[in-house]
Scaffold this motif. Structure first.
Motif, PDB file in Angstrom:
ATOM      1  N   ALA A 340       0.838  -1.207   0.000  1.00 50.56           N
ATOM      2  CA  ALA A 340       0.000   0.000   0.000  1.00 50.56           C
ATOM      3  C   ALA A 340       0.872   1.255   0.000  1.00 50.56           C
ATOM      4  O   ALA A 340       0.611   2.205  -0.749  1.00 50.56           O
ATOM      5  N   LEU A 341       1.906   1.246   0.840  1.00 47.68           N
ATOM      6  CA  LEU A 341       2.788   2.418   0.913  1.00 47.68           C
ATOM      7  C   LEU A 341       3.468   2.666  -0.430  1.00 47.68           C
ATOM      8  O   LEU A 341       3.588   3.793  -0.887  1.00 47.68           O
ATOM      9  N   LYS A 342       3.838   1.579  -1.070  1.00 44.52           N
ATOM     10  CA  LYS A 342       4.504   1.725  -2.370  1.00 44.52           C
ATOM     11  C   LYS A 342       3.541   2.320  -3.405  1.00 44.52           C
ATOM     12  O   LYS A 342       3.911   3.218  -4.173  1.00 44.52           O
ATOM     13  N   VAL A 343       2.289   1.814  -3.395  1.00 45.05           N
ATOM     14  CA  VAL A 343       1.298   2.329  -4.345  1.00 45.05           C
ATOM     15  C   VAL A 343       1.100   3.831  -4.129  1.00 45.05           C
ATOM     16  O   VAL A 343       1.070   4.618  -5.083  1.00 45.05           O
ATOM     17  N   ILE A 344       0.995   4.247  -2.862  1.00 47.61           N
ATOM     18  CA  ILE A 344       0.793   5.673  -2.567  1.00 47.61           C
ATOM     19  C   ILE A 344       2.020   6.478  -3.038  1.00 47.61           C
ATOM     20  O   ILE A 344       1.881   7.514  -3.697  1.00 47.61           O
ATOM     21  N   GLU A 345       3.194   5.959  -2.700  1.00 47.02           N
ATOM     22  CA  GLU A 345       4.410   6.694  -3.090  1.00 47.02           C
ATOM     23  C   GLU A 345       4.536   6.812  -4.609  1.00 47.02           C
ATOM     24  O   GLU A 345       4.919   7.853  -5.133  1.00 47.02           O
ATOM     25  N   ASP A 346       4.171   5.723  -5.297  1.00 44.18           N
ATOM     26  CA  ASP A 346       4.228   5.767  -6.760  1.00 44.18           C
ATOM     27  C   ASP A 346       3.270   6.805  -7.327  1.00 44.18           C
ATOM     28  O   ASP A 346       3.449   7.291  -8.444  1.00 44.18           O
ATOM     29  N   ASN A 347       2.210   7.101  -6.566  1.00 42.96           N
ATOM     30  CA  ASN A 347       1.217   8.060  -7.054  1.00 42.96           C
ATOM     31  C   ASN A 347       1.308   9.411  -6.337  1.00 42.96           C
ATOM     32  O   ASN A 347       0.379  10.211  -6.389  1.00 42.96           O
ATOM     33  N   ALA A 348       2.431   9.633  -5.678  1.00 43.42           N
ATOM     34  CA  ALA A 348       2.586  10.825  -4.838  1.00 43.42           C
ATOM     35  C   ALA A 348       2.307  12.121  -5.598  1.00 43.42           C
ATOM     36  O   ALA A 348       1.594  13.003  -5.110  1.00 43.42           O
ATOM     37  N   ASP A 349       2.809  12.234  -6.807  1.00 39.86           N
ATOM     38  CA  ASP A 349       2.635  13.476  -7.564  1.00 39.86           C
ATOM     39  C   ASP A 349       1.163  13.745  -7.862  1.00 39.86           C
ATOM     40  O   ASP A 349       0.689  14.864  -7.802  1.00 39.86           O
ATOM     41  N   GLY A 352      -0.622  14.253  -4.060  1.00 42.84           N
ATOM     42  CA  GLY A 352      -0.172  15.473  -3.403  1.00 42.84           C
ATOM     43  C   GLY A 352      -0.399  15.423  -1.903  1.00 42.84           C
ATOM     44  O   GLY A 352      -1.518  15.549  -1.436  1.00 42.84           O
ATOM     45  N   TYR A 353       0.661  15.151  -1.149  1.00 43.46           N
ATOM     46  CA  TYR A 353       0.545  15.145   0.323  1.00 43.46           C
ATOM     47  C   TYR A 353       1.892  15.554   0.887  1.00 43.46           C
ATOM     48  O   TYR A 353       2.925  15.511   0.195  1.00 43.46           O
ATOM     49  N   GLU A 354       1.887  15.912   2.175  1.00 42.00           N
ATOM     50  CA  GLU A 354       3.143  16.345   2.773  1.00 42.00           C
ATOM     51  C   GLU A 354       3.973  15.156   3.217  1.00 42.00           C
ATOM     52  O   GLU A 354       5.150  15.049   2.920  1.00 42.00           O
ATOM     53  N   LYS A 355       3.340  14.241   3.969  1.00 41.90           N
ATOM     54  CA  LYS A 355       4.060  13.022   4.344  1.00 41.90           C
ATOM     55  C   LYS A 355       3.108  11.860   4.622  1.00 41.90           C
ATOM     56  O   LYS A 355       1.906  12.079   4.815  1.00 41.90           O
ATOM     57  N   ILE A 356       3.658  10.651   4.662  1.00 45.99           N
ATOM     58  CA  ILE A 356       2.863   9.462   5.001  1.00 45.99           C
ATOM     59  C   ILE A 356       3.307   8.963   6.365  1.00 45.99           C
ATOM     60  O   ILE A 356       4.505   8.838   6.624  1.00 45.99           O
ATOM     61  N   LEU A 357       2.330   8.622   7.218  1.00 44.42           N
ATOM     62  CA  LEU A 357       2.649   7.952   8.485  1.00 44.42           C
ATOM     63  C   LEU A 357       1.981   6.588   8.446  1.00 44.42           C
ATOM     64  O   LEU A 357       0.909   6.435   7.853  1.00 44.42           O
ATOM     65  N   SER A 358       2.610   5.603   9.081  1.00 48.06           N
ATOM     66  CA  SER A 358       1.918   4.312   9.150  1.00 48.06           C
ATOM     67  C   SER A 358       2.200   3.643  10.487  1.00 48.06           C
ATOM     68  O   SER A 358       3.200   3.943  11.137  1.00 48.06           O
ATOM     69  N   ALA A 359       1.300   2.766  10.894  1.00 45.26           N
ATOM     70  CA  ALA A 359       1.468   2.055  12.167  1.00 45.26           C
ATOM     71  C   ALA A 359       0.757   0.715  12.108  1.00 45.26           C
ATOM     72  O   ALA A 359      -0.254   0.566  11.419  1.00 45.26           O
TER      73      ALA A 359
END
Ligand code: ASP
Ligand code: MG
Length: 428
Positions: A340-349, A352-359
Motif C-alpha cells: 500500500a505504501l509503495k502504491v501511494i508513493e508511486d502516485n505521490a505526484d 499530493g501530500y506532505e508526508k505518510i505515516l503508518s502504524a
C-alpha cells in the motif's frame, strides 16, 4: 432418522487412536438410526509437509501437480477411517473427490465447488446403510485433473456435501466445543452460544474468530444448510445421537445440541442485542498528512489501491481547518502495508501530500449482532464504554449488524473485557 454430515479436522484425525475416536462418534450416530456421511481433513501437519516438499522439489511448480500432491493427505485419513469402521462391523467406503465427483472450477490451489451429484451416496445410505467417508479439500476440474479448494477447505467440502445430499445438519467437529461470545483466552467467562445466525457467524469468521472458514459459512447460508460446531473431544459414547425430532420442532429440540448451531435468523427465538465481540490484530493504518481538501482526491488515493487489489477497510478524513488541507487515515490488512505504501508513493505526484505515516500497533474491535437492526444505541454504548476506560477511538465503521472501531493495540484486552460486560455477555 436424520441425515447428517460429520466433519472432522486435522487434530481430530491426527493419529490412529484419534481416528478410532472419530469412528466411535460415527458409530453412535449409526446406532441412533441416522444416515451418515463423514468428511475428513488430512492428519494435522500433513498438508503443511506436503506443501513444503512441493516447494523443495521446485519453487516454480505446476499448480496441477501441486494439487495432486497436497490432496493426498486426505486420501490416507479416509482410507484409515473406513478400515476402522469396517472392523467395527459398520458398512463404510472411502470416496475421493473425483469418484463422487465433486466438480470444481479449474483454478488450481483455490478451486470453487461447482456441482456435486449426491445420488449415489444417498442411494447407498438408504439401501445398504453405508457410511460415505469423503475426502475434504479436493475436487475434479473439467480438464480431468485433481483440484484443491485452498487451506482449510474441508469445511467447505462438508457444507457442499450436506447441501448435495440434503442433510438435516452438518456437524463440524473440532477442538473447541462451540462458538463463544468472544475469545475465552481474553474473557474467561465468555459464554458459549447456543445458536448464531449465518450473518453473524460470517462477520465473526471474517473478523477473526477462527472456528469456521468464511467460505463454508457463505455456502451454508446460500444453501440453507444448518451448520454446527461441536467438540471431537467430548465422550463419543455418552453424547446423545442426533434425532429427527431435533429438526421437526426446532424451537425446543435443537437446543439440546451440545455445540453451537449456525442457522437462519428465524430459527433463533431469543435474539440477543449483541452476540459476539471479535478483534483483529491484522490491521495497519496509513495517514496521509496535508492532502488538498478538494474534489477528486479520494479517488486518486483509493483507485490505485483497489487496482493493486488492496482491501481498504476503514477510512477517516479529518475536517479541514483552513478549507485547504486535511489528513486522511485508512486501514489495510497488515500483510498489505508495504504494498500500500509503495502504491501511494508511486502516485505521490498525482495525490499530493506532505508526508505518510503508518502504524501496525492497532487493533480492530467489533461488536456483532442482528439485534442491532431493530435497536438503536448499540454503537453509543460501545463508544461510552470505551470512553469510560479512557480508550481513544481512531476510526469507526458500521454495517447493519456490526460496529467496528480501531484502537491502540495495548488496550485490546481492556476493551474486549469492558465491552463483554457492557453488553451483558458475561456468564454469571
Ligand atoms: N488439509 C487441508 C489443510 O490443511 C484442508 C483442511 O484441513 O481443511 O488446509
Ligand atoms: Mg480447519
Amino acid at each position: 432418522m436424520a441425515r447428517i454430515v460429520m466433519k472432522f479436522g486435522g487434530t481430530s484425525v491426527a493419529d490412529i487412536d484419534r481416528i478410532r475416536n472419530v469412528a466411535k462418534h460415527v458409530k453412535r450416530e449409526i446406532d441412533g438410526g441416522n444416515q451418515v456421511a463423514v468428511v475428513l481433513s488430512a492428519m494435522s501437519g500433513t498438508t503443511n509437509q506436503l506443501i513444503e516438499w512441493t516447494r523443495e522439489a521446485s519453487p516454480m511448480h505446476d499448480a496441477r501437480e501441486y494439487d495432486a500432491i497436497v490432496a493426498s493427505g486426505e486420501q490416507i485419513t479416509i482410507g484409515l477411517l473406513s478400515v476402522i469402521l469396517q472392523s467395527m462391523g459398520i458398512n463404510a467406503r472411502s470416496w475421493l473427490g473425483w469418484q463422487i465427483p465433486i466438480k470444481t472450477s479449474n483454478i488450481h490451489g483455490a478451486a470453487r465447488i461447482e456441482d456435486i451429484d449426491g445420488t449415489e451416496i444417498i442411494k447407498r445410505m438408504q439401501n445398504e446403510s453405508q457410511v460415505a467417508v469423503i475426502a475434504g479439500f479436493q475436487g475434479l476440474a473439467s480438464d480431468g485433473r485433481i483440484t484443491t479448494l485452498g487451506r482449510g477447505g474441508s469445511d467447505t467440502t462438508a457444507v457442499a456435501i450436506a447441501a448435495a445430499i440434503k442433510a438435516d445438519i452438518c456437524d463440524i467437529y473440532t477442538d473447541v466445543n462451540g462458538v463463544y461470545t468472544t475469545d475465552p483466552r481474553i474473557v474467561p467467562n465468555a459464554k458459549k452460544l447456543n445458536r448464531i445466525s449465518y450473518e453473524e457467524m460470517l462477520e465473526m469468521a471474517s473478523l477473526g474468530a477462527k472456528v469456521l472458514l468464511t467460505r463454508s459459512v457463505e455456502l451454508a447460508m446460500i444453501h440453507k444448510v444448518r451448520l454446527a460446531v461441536r467438540s471431537s473431544f467430548e465422550d463419543p459414547e455418552t453424547a446423545r445421537p442426533t434425532r429427527d425430532s431435533d429438526f421437526t420442532n426446532l424451537t425446543t429440540g435443537i437446543s439440546n445440541h451440545p455445540g453451537t448451531l449456525v442457522c437462519d435468523e428465524d430459527e433463533i427465538m431469543e435474539q440477543e442485542l449483541v452476540s459476539g465481540i471479535t478483534y483483529s490484530k491484522d490491521e495497519a493504518k496509513v495517514t496521509l498528512v496535508n492532502i488538498s481538501d478538494k474534489p477528486g482526491i479520494s479517488a486518486r488515493i483509493f483507485t490505485p489501491l483497489s487496482e493493486a487489489n488492496i482491501n481498504v477497510d476503514m477510512i477517516v478524513q479529518n475536517v479541514s481547518e483552513d478549507g485547504k488541507y486535511t489528513n486522511m487515515t485508512f486501514t489495510v490488512p497488515e500483510g498489505d502495508l508495504d504494498k500500500a505504501l509503495k502504491v501511494i508513493e508511486d502516485n505521490a505526484d498525482n495525490i499530493g501530500y506532505e508526508k505518510i505515516l503508518s502504524a501496525t500497533s492497532i487493533v480492530k474491535i467489533s461488536v456483532i449482532g442482528v439485534g442491532m437492526r431493530s435497536h438503536a444505541g448499540v454503537a453509543a454504548k460501545m463508544f461510552e464504554t470505551l470512553a469510560k476506560k479512557g480508550i481513544n477511538i481512531i476510526a469507526i465503521t458500521t454495517s447493519e449488524i456490526k460496529v467496528s472501531v480501531l484502537i491502540d493495540a495495548e488496550y485490546i484486552e481492556l476493551a474486549v473485557r469492558a465491552l463483554h460486560t457492557a453488553y451483558d455477555l458475561d456468564v454469571n
